[in-house]
Design an enzyme around this catalytic site. Sequence first.
Site, mmCIF file in Angstrom:
data_model
loop_
_atom_site.group_PDB
_atom_site.id
_atom_site.type_symbol
_atom_site.label_atom_id
_atom_site.label_comp_id
_atom_site.label_asym_id
_atom_site.label_seq_id
_atom_site.Cartn_x
_atom_site.Cartn_y
_atom_site.Cartn_z
ATOM 1 N N ASP A 123 1.093 -7.570 2.372
ATOM 2 C CA ASP A 123 1.356 -5.815 1.875
ATOM 3 C C ASP A 123 2.780 -5.904 1.681
ATOM 4 O O ASP A 123 3.052 -5.482 2.603
ATOM 5 C CB ASP A 123 0.636 -5.661 3.277
ATOM 6 C CG ASP A 123 0.400 -4.144 3.076
ATOM 7 O OD1 ASP A 123 0.684 -3.445 2.030
ATOM 8 O OD2 ASP A 123 -0.526 -3.616 3.371
ATOM 9 N N SER A 174 3.832 2.402 7.802
ATOM 10 C CA SER A 174 3.739 1.197 7.148
ATOM 11 C C SER A 174 5.378 1.219 6.947
ATOM 12 O O SER A 174 5.916 1.683 5.874
ATOM 13 C CB SER A 174 2.976 2.139 5.768
ATOM 14 O OG SER A 174 1.358 2.465 6.677
ATOM 15 N N HIS A 185 0.534 -1.035 0.523
ATOM 16 C CA HIS A 185 0.689 0.299 -0.494
ATOM 17 C C HIS A 185 1.368 1.233 0.693
ATOM 18 O O HIS A 185 0.113 2.373 -0.295
ATOM 19 C CB HIS A 185 -0.944 -0.117 0.862
ATOM 20 C CG HIS A 185 -0.742 0.152 2.799
ATOM 21 N ND1 HIS A 185 -0.314 -0.381 3.327
ATOM 22 C CD2 HIS A 185 0.225 1.684 3.513
ATOM 23 C CE1 HIS A 185 0.715 -0.373 4.745
ATOM 24 N NE2 HIS A 185 0.291 1.276 4.945
#
Length: 717
Positions: free
Chosen positions: A222, A652, A86
């Site tokens: 991810d 992230s 992402h």
Amino acid sequence: MKKLVLFLTVALMALPLKVKADEGMWFLMFIERLNHRDMQKMGLQLTAEEIYSINNNSLKDAIVQFDGGCTAEIISKEGLILTNHHCGYDKIAELSTPQDDILTNGFWAKSKAEERAPKNISVRFFVRMDDVTKRILGVTNPNMTEAEREKAIKAEIAKIEQENNEGGKYTVSVRPFFQGNEYYYFVYQDFEDVRLVGTPPNAIGKFGGDTDNWEWPRHTGDFSLFRVYTDKDGNPAPYSPDNIPMSPKHHLPVATSGIKEGDFSMILGYPGRTNRWMPAQGIEQNVSFAYPAWVEGSRLGMDVMKKYMDQNDEVRLNYASKYASVANYWKNRQGMIDALKAHKTVEKKTKEEKDFNKWANKKENKATYGKVIEDINAYYAATNEKSRHDNYLMTILRTSDMGALPYSLGSAFSQYMEASPEQRAEMKPYLVNGINESYATLALPLEQEMLAKQLQLYATKSTGFDIAPYVKEIGSKSNNDFTAYINNAFANSIFASEEKAMAFLENPNADVLNNDELFKLSSDLIRQYNTVPENVKTLQNDYQKSYRLLVDGLRKANPDKKYYPDANSTLRLTYGKVIDLPRGNKVNDAAENWYTTLQGTIAKHKAGDEEFEVPQRLIDLYNNKDFGTYADENGVLHVNFLTDHDITGGNSGSPVLNGKGELIGLAFDGNIEAMAGDVIYDPKLQRTINVDVRYILFIIDKYAGATNLIEEMTLVK
């Protein structure tokens, strides 16, 4: 965690606390003094010097800030970097076309020549930091207004940044901490030739979609892979086919031996914002005024985008990143509303502030701290309705490119028309390029419907604070139905298409620009966004000073507590352990609730469902139990796992490391139960959701067959 793009932030800088091992976002330069002994007891086998060193290679040399909003890590001696899918999502979408849809289908470069370079991407390496608190605060005095104080500090910051950038070699940033009570400078080196190396298909990298976002159990791969390039001498350089892969100072070895519950682990990364000093009424403002408007506007924006994305693959790819960002914030903000209410955070903070007020109004403290809480509460009371208004207005600008584009492009046109012929000749190529880039990915029918519907929401829901005057005038003539007005504006505006904007550039006319309805509307929105009423300006000055004094006073009132600075996109370390989450009513596929397995991924499979359709190749690998060397001792392939690390947006893509500094996972999300984590830390519920590095290796190796990438890494059993 998600890549969270904020349009309005307040620097809220720290939390007084009795620190537990799993709480805190720590400066690397203080690890030896504050954390090292505690970390050793938990399982750390590295020295503090091996984590952070100015003079020698250390872990910090393998950690980068990725494209300004995420974290990534170097995992090979040839500059290979790992981050979240992402985090690379917008770049992967940019490199995709309907004919070569790598966002949907995945992409794996089998050689460096096949790697693809997106536009405008960079990574930032942390070089060093130092304390400049005495120097910065030395240019201030208690009699200054906040504006005077800020001006003096900015001037000193400029000097410090100039002194430490070594002639432009480095980027230097001086940042405030503890709400402006401390200051540190950070030295970075930026690299702008970064190329896509590999990404799993969307059905793996974004498996679960919005439904599973912020939820446990998760089954999401991810991750994505990029590579940093330099010139032949190892220096930062713009993209060039002559550039070479970076030779990093340090790269992370990858552990393949697996993990177990209770194992020590740590994360290094760039957390974006936490607000743990936020006063009670600030939280109340968010819960009751700001966030509900954010949620409602985001939901509307998602619905409009989805309608057009489902109709056209090109629109889907062009808006994929924006949709994902808006959807992420929509769920995040609703989760924060629910969690902050459930934790009764306003009530708890109010009690803490009453206790502080007792200390503040003691004879020796009253002159400095006596009015702190009063001034803070006065500011929030005066800005509650403005906060609601501002969030509806921000939603227009966040979801509709045509909310701001006519203003920004029109302002450039105004400058162009006022320029001399020589200046125009210099400006024109930049304007042409700006027009091309601005319209390249716009779906104008989508933008048209989005703007009309968001204006209606703004005009009808922002009732406690005056809306933009031109919007009010238009709405009063149509009962706040903006459809006809927007349709007519798009039909006649010079900003309605790239062709019309280019035509205006060739034959500019000030009257045409100033009477253009989209320019008038956009200018009205931007002016309103930037307008601060005079009464609020006065309260804001008192609030900023009082907020700083609140933090200062709380630290002085509790001098024996250990403090860590709140997150502000600077490199931090957080540590804890692999740990489960109480199951509640949610059923996990694994024997224990601290990890999930590929079996659970397959169980979620729904053919034709864009969120839960599992690629057939992954199903085949599961059915054949073809997991290579990446399964555990029982033949089970782990997908995601939980830790109790204290992280937030910006983390992230952060590496999850074991006690030896080896990569065991990749942080990518938090859990909905602890959505209040940016304001309060809940040790019972706050968890970080990570991709198991063995699943990453399995996808690269067994699913994609990209063994060239596996061979690059340093695998440790």
